[in-house]
Design an enzyme around this catalytic site. Structure first.
Site, PDB file in Angstrom:
ATOM      1  N   LYS A 293      -0.220   4.877   8.546  1.00  0.00           N
ATOM      2  CA  LYS A 293       0.362   5.337   7.277  1.00  0.00           C
ATOM      3  C   LYS A 293      -0.720   5.457   6.195  1.00  0.00           C
ATOM      4  CE  LYS A 293       1.315   2.032   4.825  1.00  0.00           C
ATOM      5  NZ  LYS A 293       1.284   0.992   3.839  1.00  0.00           N
TER       6      LYS A 293
ATOM      7  N   SER B  69       0.855  -1.200   0.000  1.00  0.00           N
ATOM      8  CA  SER B  69       0.000   0.000   0.000  1.00  0.00           C
ATOM      9  C   SER B  69       0.888   1.247   0.000  1.00  0.00           C
ATOM     10  CB  SER B  69      -0.911  -0.007   1.223  1.00  0.00           C
ATOM     11  OG  SER B  69      -1.594  -1.233   1.309  1.00  0.00           O
TER      12      SER B  69
ATOM     13  N   LYS C 151      -6.882   1.996  -2.457  1.00  0.00           N
ATOM     14  CA  LYS C 151      -6.462   1.259  -1.257  1.00  0.00           C
ATOM     15  C   LYS C 151      -6.352   2.201  -0.050  1.00  0.00           C
ATOM     16  CE  LYS C 151      -4.860  -1.747   1.542  1.00  0.00           C
ATOM     17  NZ  LYS C 151      -5.745  -2.743   2.136  1.00  0.00           N
TER      18      LYS C 151
HETATM   19  P1  NAD Z   1       5.272  -6.436   7.354  1.00  0.00           P
HETATM   20  O1  NAD Z   1       5.874  -5.335   8.131  1.00  0.00           O
HETATM   21  O2  NAD Z   1       4.839  -7.678   8.063  1.00  0.00           O
HETATM   22  O3  NAD Z   1       6.293  -6.894   6.194  1.00  0.00           O
HETATM   23  C1  NAD Z   1       7.101  -6.007   5.485  1.00  0.00           C
HETATM   24  C2  NAD Z   1       8.368  -6.758   5.093  1.00  0.00           C
HETATM   25  O4  NAD Z   1       9.186  -5.883   4.310  1.00  0.00           O
HETATM   26  C3  NAD Z   1       9.209  -7.187   6.303  1.00  0.00           C
HETATM   27  O5  NAD Z   1       9.545  -8.559   6.210  1.00  0.00           O
HETATM   28  C4  NAD Z   1      10.449  -6.295   6.216  1.00  0.00           C
HETATM   29  O6  NAD Z   1      11.611  -6.890   6.732  1.00  0.00           O
HETATM   30  C5  NAD Z   1      10.526  -6.070   4.716  1.00  0.00           C
HETATM   31  N1  NAD Z   1      11.304  -4.888   4.362  1.00  0.00           N
HETATM   32  C6  NAD Z   1      11.268  -3.654   4.923  1.00  0.00           C
HETATM   33  N2  NAD Z   1      12.147  -2.834   4.315  1.00  0.00           N
HETATM   34  C7  NAD Z   1      12.731  -3.563   3.326  1.00  0.00           C
HETATM   35  C8  NAD Z   1      13.727  -3.262   2.350  1.00  0.00           C
HETATM   36  N3  NAD Z   1      14.291  -2.063   2.247  1.00  0.00           N
HETATM   37  N4  NAD Z   1      14.106  -4.263   1.500  1.00  0.00           N
HETATM   38  C9  NAD Z   1      13.558  -5.508   1.596  1.00  0.00           C
HETATM   39  N5  NAD Z   1      12.616  -5.836   2.513  1.00  0.00           N
HETATM   40  C10 NAD Z   1      12.202  -4.878   3.363  1.00  0.00           C
HETATM   41  O7  NAD Z   1       4.064  -5.789   6.539  1.00  0.00           O
HETATM   42  P2  NAD Z   1       2.803  -6.531   5.902  1.00  0.00           P
HETATM   43  O8  NAD Z   1       1.706  -6.564   6.906  1.00  0.00           O
HETATM   44  O9  NAD Z   1       3.247  -7.781   5.232  1.00  0.00           O
HETATM   45  O10 NAD Z   1       2.373  -5.434   4.819  1.00  0.00           O
HETATM   46  C11 NAD Z   1       3.113  -5.240   3.619  1.00  0.00           C
HETATM   47  C12 NAD Z   1       2.358  -4.211   2.762  1.00  0.00           C
HETATM   48  O11 NAD Z   1       1.043  -4.699   2.478  1.00  0.00           O
HETATM   49  C13 NAD Z   1       2.167  -2.859   3.444  1.00  0.00           C
HETATM   50  O12 NAD Z   1       2.234  -1.835   2.498  1.00  0.00           O
HETATM   51  C14 NAD Z   1       0.762  -2.958   4.037  1.00  0.00           C
HETATM   52  O13 NAD Z   1       0.179  -1.674   4.235  1.00  0.00           O
HETATM   53  C15 NAD Z   1       0.066  -3.784   2.987  1.00  0.00           C
HETATM   54  N6  NAD Z   1      -1.087  -4.582   3.448  1.00  0.00           N
HETATM   55  C16 NAD Z   1      -1.031  -5.292   4.618  1.00  0.00           C
HETATM   56  C17 NAD Z   1      -2.130  -6.057   5.011  1.00  0.00           C
HETATM   57  C18 NAD Z   1      -2.135  -6.875   6.289  1.00  0.00           C
HETATM   58  O14 NAD Z   1      -3.230  -7.359   6.682  1.00  0.00           O
HETATM   59  N7  NAD Z   1      -1.019  -7.079   6.971  1.00  0.00           N
HETATM   60  C19 NAD Z   1      -3.280  -6.100   4.204  1.00  0.00           C
HETATM   61  C20 NAD Z   1      -3.282  -5.394   3.003  1.00  0.00           C
HETATM   62  C21 NAD Z   1      -2.185  -4.641   2.633  1.00  0.00           C
END
Ligand code: NAD
Length: 286
Positions: free
Chosen positions: A237, A93, A168
């Site tokens: 965010k 997102s 989104k």
């Molecule tokens: P999360 O924090 O669990 O995972 C993010 C991952 O990105 C982590 O493993 C982290 O180590 C990695 N990361 C961070 N910086 C990095 C970099 N520079 N290079 C490589 N890897 C890096 O987050 P999430 O819950 O999996 O969400 C991911 C995205 O999806 C976000 O944008 C979130 O808003 C969106 N989203 C999440 C959900 C949910 O239910 N969790 C639902 C829909 C959308």
């Protein structure tokens, strides 16, 4: 098709699992070494983003647009490693204006960019039932649409690049506003002497109901688990992204801005890893 995947967090990991189960070979990268622990069928581990140089598609599932910029253009330099004609699919997102800028910068290197954020949470990612909102879908080739079908059940082609990310952010701003309002209403009812479970039941048979009252309260709030799998910092965010978008478009956004301020305050006083449903306990403590 050679697929790269960046970001193996709560969402990325089950998405990669689905792609592997569907027979795709995945090369994955994450800054956190723990992201590669505990897999039954692990993806190929890349130790640097340059190892994605032979990928035709790279899917990004990262926390926000600044990190996407960093991965593509700054410390990660993924954009300079990818071949001409390849596709960057941003399924996290990110901010919609930033996505437009990323698309145009990548186009200068002959790389296509499509935003395809999702809703449906960790359950949807695990089951392959995500709702996917695609911006700039004209740039997708047929086989690439098939990849989206492995991950999601409902795929919307929203409009030009960035429009998936706009929808989104606005969706999550609505969801965050309704959860905050539900927390305030339930806490008032409780302080008045009404059982929270009774209150939620009545709301769910009345016009005040929402996804927050019908799903999040029974699943995560009333049982006291607070483990939806979506963090409070990511929700904060998303609301801020939606408020910025409204303001860039000349709209004062009174309701969303008020909600955004409350989410920001909660975020400042809770652990960075707190689940977004913790906003309910934050409201109750005030
Ligand atoms: P999360 O924090 O669990 O995972 C993010 C991952 O990105 C982590 O493993 C982290 O180590 C990695 N990361 C961070 N910086 C990095 C970099 N520079 N290079 C490589 N890897 C890096 O987050 P999430 O819950 O999996 O969400 C991911 C995205 O999806 C976000 O944008 C979130 O808003 C969106 N989203 C999440 C959900 C949910 O239910 N969790 C639902 C829909 C959308």
């Amino acid at each position: 098709m050679k697929i790269g995947f960046v970001g193996l967090g709560l969402m990325g990991r089950p998405m990669v699992n689905r792609l592997i189960s569907a027979g795709h070979a995945i090369t994955a990268y994450d800054v956190s070494p723990a992201a590669f622990d505990g897999w039954t069928a692990p993806p190929r581990k890349a130790t640097s983003l340059r190892e994605m140089s032979s990928c035709e598609i790279v899917i990004l599932m990262l926390p926000n647009g600044s990190i996407v910029d960093d991965v593509l253009f700054y410390s990660g330099k993924l954009a300079s490693a990818l071949p001409e004609g390849s596709l960057v699919l941003d399924m996290g997102s990110s901010d919609p204006e930033g996505s437009r800028a990323r698309a145009s910068e990548l186009a200068g290197c002959g790389i296509r960019f499509v935003d395809a954020p999702v809703s449906g949470g960790v359950n949807g990612a695990t089951e392959g039932t995500l709702t996917i909102m695609v911006g700039g879908s004209d740039a997708l080739h047929d086989g690439e649409r098939g990849i989206l079908e492995v991950l999601g059940k409902t795929i919307f082609e929203v409009g030009p690049v960035g429009s998936g990310h706009a929808v989104k952010a606005l969706n999550n701003a609505l969801s965050a506003s309704s959860l905050l309002a539900m927390a305030e209403a339930t806490e008032s009812a409780t302080r008045f002497g009404i059982e929270p479970a009774v209150f939620v039941d009545i709301i769910n048979k009345s016009s005040g109901r929402s996804f927050s009252s019908e799903w999040k309260y029974p699943q995560f709030v009333l049982p006291g688990t607070f483990n939806s799998g979506f963090s409070l910092s990511l929700m904060t965010k998303d609301v801020a992204t939606a408020v910025n978008l409204c303001e860039q478009l000349g709209l004062p956004a009174l309701a969303l801005r008020t909600a955004g301020e409350a989410w920001k305050k909660a975020s400042g006083s809770l652990e960075s890893s707190a689940d977004h449903t913790e906003i309910v306990r934050w409201v109750a403590r005030r």
